[in-house]
Motif scaffolding. Structure first.
Motif, mmCIF file in Angstrom:
data_model
loop_
_atom_site.group_PDB
_atom_site.id
_atom_site.type_symbol
_atom_site.label_atom_id
_atom_site.label_comp_id
_atom_site.label_asym_id
_atom_site.label_seq_id
_atom_site.Cartn_x
_atom_site.Cartn_y
_atom_site.Cartn_z
ATOM 1 N N GLY A 48 31.642 0.198 22.887
ATOM 2 C CA GLY A 48 31.133 0.539 21.902
ATOM 3 C C GLY A 48 31.422 2.380 21.739
ATOM 4 N N GLY A 49 32.139 2.848 22.528
ATOM 5 C CA GLY A 49 32.493 4.178 22.475
ATOM 6 C C GLY A 49 33.563 4.450 21.496
ATOM 7 N N SER A 50 33.849 5.689 21.444
ATOM 8 C CA SER A 50 34.752 6.268 20.225
ATOM 9 C C SER A 50 35.445 7.424 20.805
ATOM 10 N N ILE A 51 36.632 7.857 20.363
ATOM 11 C CA ILE A 51 37.294 9.155 20.774
ATOM 12 C C ILE A 51 37.480 10.123 19.720
ATOM 13 N N SER A 52 37.927 11.206 20.009
ATOM 14 C CA SER A 52 38.131 12.257 18.840
ATOM 15 C C SER A 52 39.506 11.877 18.242
ATOM 16 N N ASP A 53 40.017 12.134 17.086
ATOM 17 C CA ASP A 53 41.056 11.959 16.361
ATOM 18 C C ASP A 53 42.475 12.335 17.569
ATOM 19 N N ILE A 54 43.414 11.304 17.273
ATOM 20 C CA ILE A 54 44.722 11.596 18.053
ATOM 21 C C ILE A 54 45.495 12.382 17.186
ATOM 22 N N THR A 55 45.790 13.474 17.465
ATOM 23 C CA THR A 55 46.567 14.477 16.538
ATOM 24 C C THR A 55 48.065 15.002 17.302
ATOM 25 N N VAL A 56 48.691 15.147 16.449
ATOM 26 C CA VAL A 56 50.242 15.619 16.920
ATOM 27 C C VAL A 56 50.695 16.817 16.114
ATOM 28 N N SER A 57 51.857 17.160 16.639
ATOM 29 C CA SER A 57 52.644 18.554 15.792
ATOM 30 C C SER A 57 53.942 18.194 16.308
ATOM 31 N N TYR A 58 54.777 18.739 15.596
ATOM 32 C CA TYR A 58 56.113 18.646 15.700
ATOM 33 C C TYR A 58 57.189 20.005 15.523
ATOM 34 N N THR A 59 58.133 19.967 16.047
ATOM 35 C CA THR A 59 59.160 21.017 15.782
ATOM 36 C C THR A 59 60.556 20.304 15.303
ATOM 37 N N GLY A 60 61.330 21.225 14.695
ATOM 38 C CA GLY A 60 62.632 20.701 14.195
ATOM 39 C C GLY A 60 62.465 19.884 12.898
ATOM 40 N N GLY A 61 63.590 19.156 12.597
ATOM 41 C CA GLY A 61 63.537 18.307 11.264
ATOM 42 C C GLY A 61 63.698 19.096 9.919
ATOM 43 N N ALA A 62 63.911 18.569 8.970
ATOM 44 C CA ALA A 62 64.166 19.071 7.701
ATOM 45 C C ALA A 62 63.607 18.120 6.634
ATOM 46 N N GLY A 63 62.710 18.949 5.806
ATOM 47 C CA GLY A 63 61.772 18.496 4.716
ATOM 48 C C GLY A 63 60.617 17.964 5.068
ATOM 49 N N SER A 64 60.086 17.247 4.321
ATOM 50 C CA SER A 64 58.610 16.636 4.532
ATOM 51 C C SER A 64 58.380 15.469 5.563
ATOM 52 N N PRO A 65 57.903 15.456 6.330
ATOM 53 C CA PRO A 65 57.645 14.298 7.490
ATOM 54 C C PRO A 65 56.950 13.430 6.911
ATOM 55 N N SER A 66 57.258 12.134 7.603
ATOM 56 C CA SER A 66 56.702 10.794 7.404
ATOM 57 C C SER A 66 56.030 10.229 8.705
ATOM 58 N N TYR A 67 54.762 9.822 8.822
ATOM 59 C CA TYR A 67 53.922 9.517 10.292
ATOM 60 C C TYR A 67 53.960 7.847 10.062
ATOM 61 N N GLN A 68 54.015 7.059 11.029
ATOM 62 C CA GLN A 68 53.558 5.839 11.171
ATOM 63 C C GLN A 68 53.142 5.619 12.805
ATOM 64 N N TRP A 69 51.717 5.147 12.775
ATOM 65 C CA TRP A 69 51.103 5.142 14.233
ATOM 66 C C TRP A 69 51.305 3.691 14.565
ATOM 67 N N SER B 155 43.488 16.094 23.343
ATOM 68 C CA SER B 155 42.981 15.906 24.744
ATOM 69 C C SER B 155 41.931 14.844 24.703
ATOM 70 N N LEU B 156 42.335 13.916 25.335
ATOM 71 C CA LEU B 156 41.630 12.458 25.152
ATOM 72 C C LEU B 156 40.779 12.248 26.377
ATOM 73 N N PRO B 157 39.887 11.361 26.626
ATOM 74 C CA PRO B 157 39.188 10.990 27.812
ATOM 75 C C PRO B 157 40.350 9.865 28.239
ATOM 76 N N THR B 158 40.145 9.700 29.672
ATOM 77 C CA THR B 158 40.804 8.318 30.225
ATOM 78 C C THR B 158 40.274 7.256 30.117
ATOM 79 N N ALA B 159 38.792 7.393 30.046
ATOM 80 C CA ALA B 159 38.100 6.105 29.879
ATOM 81 C C ALA B 159 36.724 6.085 29.074
ATOM 82 N N ILE B 160 36.553 5.241 28.370
ATOM 83 C CA ILE B 160 35.299 5.031 27.756
ATOM 84 C C ILE B 160 34.453 3.969 27.660
ATOM 85 N N CYS B 161 33.315 3.937 27.385
ATOM 86 C CA CYS B 161 32.457 2.546 27.587
ATOM 87 C C CYS B 161 32.515 1.570 26.457
#
Length: 298
Positions: free
Chosen positions: A222-243, A214-220
């Motif tokens: 010099g501010g920061s946000i918490s980690d952007i995290t994901v989950s997934y369903t389906g697929g076969a094997g070990s996933p690879s991520y690219q942001w 859950s992320l804030p819609t706006a920050i000032c």
């Protein structure tokens, strides 16, 4: 002058006949260990008197084998030779048969089992299931079966029509888990049949990746946000991520979460992730792309 007349005996006739003749024995046979062998039969003719039979093997006389038929044992693996000597109660009447070879092979066994387990996405390219065998007699026939459980009993599994070779490519057009095995039947030598181990094939949905934080819609500035995290369903094997962000691929951002750090310049920042399964190029798993999240710096 003693008056004794000449005396002449009766005539004795000795008839000499040819020795008995025998039909040829079965030349050779190959059977599996502990399976029935074909009896060796001999028919004698000619000679004179009552026929007597004695069978022999490579080690000599076979005790108790005194009939016109003998069934070779098959409890020991190897190559064995048999013959019979036929005599009569008349002097000199004796004849030896041809030799019959009996080859006893070990029973057949699966030498190389099908791939035990594989997981792929819908419509992926499965790995071929294949088997090899050792021993037995002659060439086997093959029949593949499918079941909902790891069951290798042909009487309770479903026969796959047309799947009659040493290899089989399972389908991947329906999601779910199926189990496959093959039965090898040896028509010669009394070898019967053997079945392979079961091979599990799991077909899963294509991957779907979702932002879970859950992320804030706006920050000032010099501010920061918490980690952007994901989950997934389906697929076969070990996933690879690219942001990715507004400028494209983010170098080094290859985990299931991402944090852009302190944001010092006002503006809108967009982030999303692509998830792929690269450990098997043929698994058929599509590239999954998350929704884009926007962080506004004011």
């Amino acid at each position: 002058n003693n008056g004794c007349d000449l005396a002449t005996s009766d005539t004795v006739t000795v008839t000499v006949v040819t020795d008995p003749t025998l039909t040829d024995l079965l030349t050779t046979q190959t059977v599996c260990q502990n399976s029935p062998s074909t009896p060796l039969d001999v028919t004698a003719s000619g000679g004179t008197g009552v026929y007597s039979y004695q069978w022999y093997d490579d080690n000599g006389l076979i005790v108790g084998a005194t009939l016109d038929s003998f069934t070779p044992p098959t409890d020991v693996v190897g190559t064995f030779n048999y013959y019979v000597v036929v005599t009569t109660d008349a002097s000199g009447c004796e004849v030896t048969s041809t030799t019959s070879e009996v080859i006893v092979n070990p029973g057949p066994a699966i030498d190389s089992q099908p791939l035990a387990s594989q997981t792929l996405c819908l419509d992926g390219t499965p790995e071929v299931l294949e088997v090899t065998y050792v021993d037995g007699v002659g060439l086997p026939t093959y029949q593949w079966y499918v079941s909902d459980s790891c069951n290798t009993d042909p009487s309770t599994a479903t026969l796959i029509a047309g799947a009659e070779s040493s290899s089989y490519t399972p389908p991947s057009d329906v999601e779910g888990t199926q189990y496959y095995f093959v039965e090898l039947t040896f028509p010669d030598g009394g070898c019967g049949s053997v079945v392979s181990d079961c091979a599990e094939v799991e077909v899963v949905p294509d991957p779907v990746v979702s932002i879970t934080s859950s992320l804030p819609t706006a920050i000032c500035e010099g501010g920061s946000i918490s980690d952007i995290t994901v989950s997934y369903t389906g697929g076969a094997g070990s996933p690879s991520y690219q942001w990715y962000d507004n400028n494209g691929l983010i170098t080094g951002a290859t985990s299931s979460s991402y944090n852009p750090g302190i944001l010092t310049v006002a503006g809108s920042y967009e982030y999303y992730v692509e998830l792929s399964f690269l450990d098997n190029a043929n698994n058929g798993c599509d590239l999954a792309t998350s929704d884009t999240v926007t962080v506004t710096v004011v």
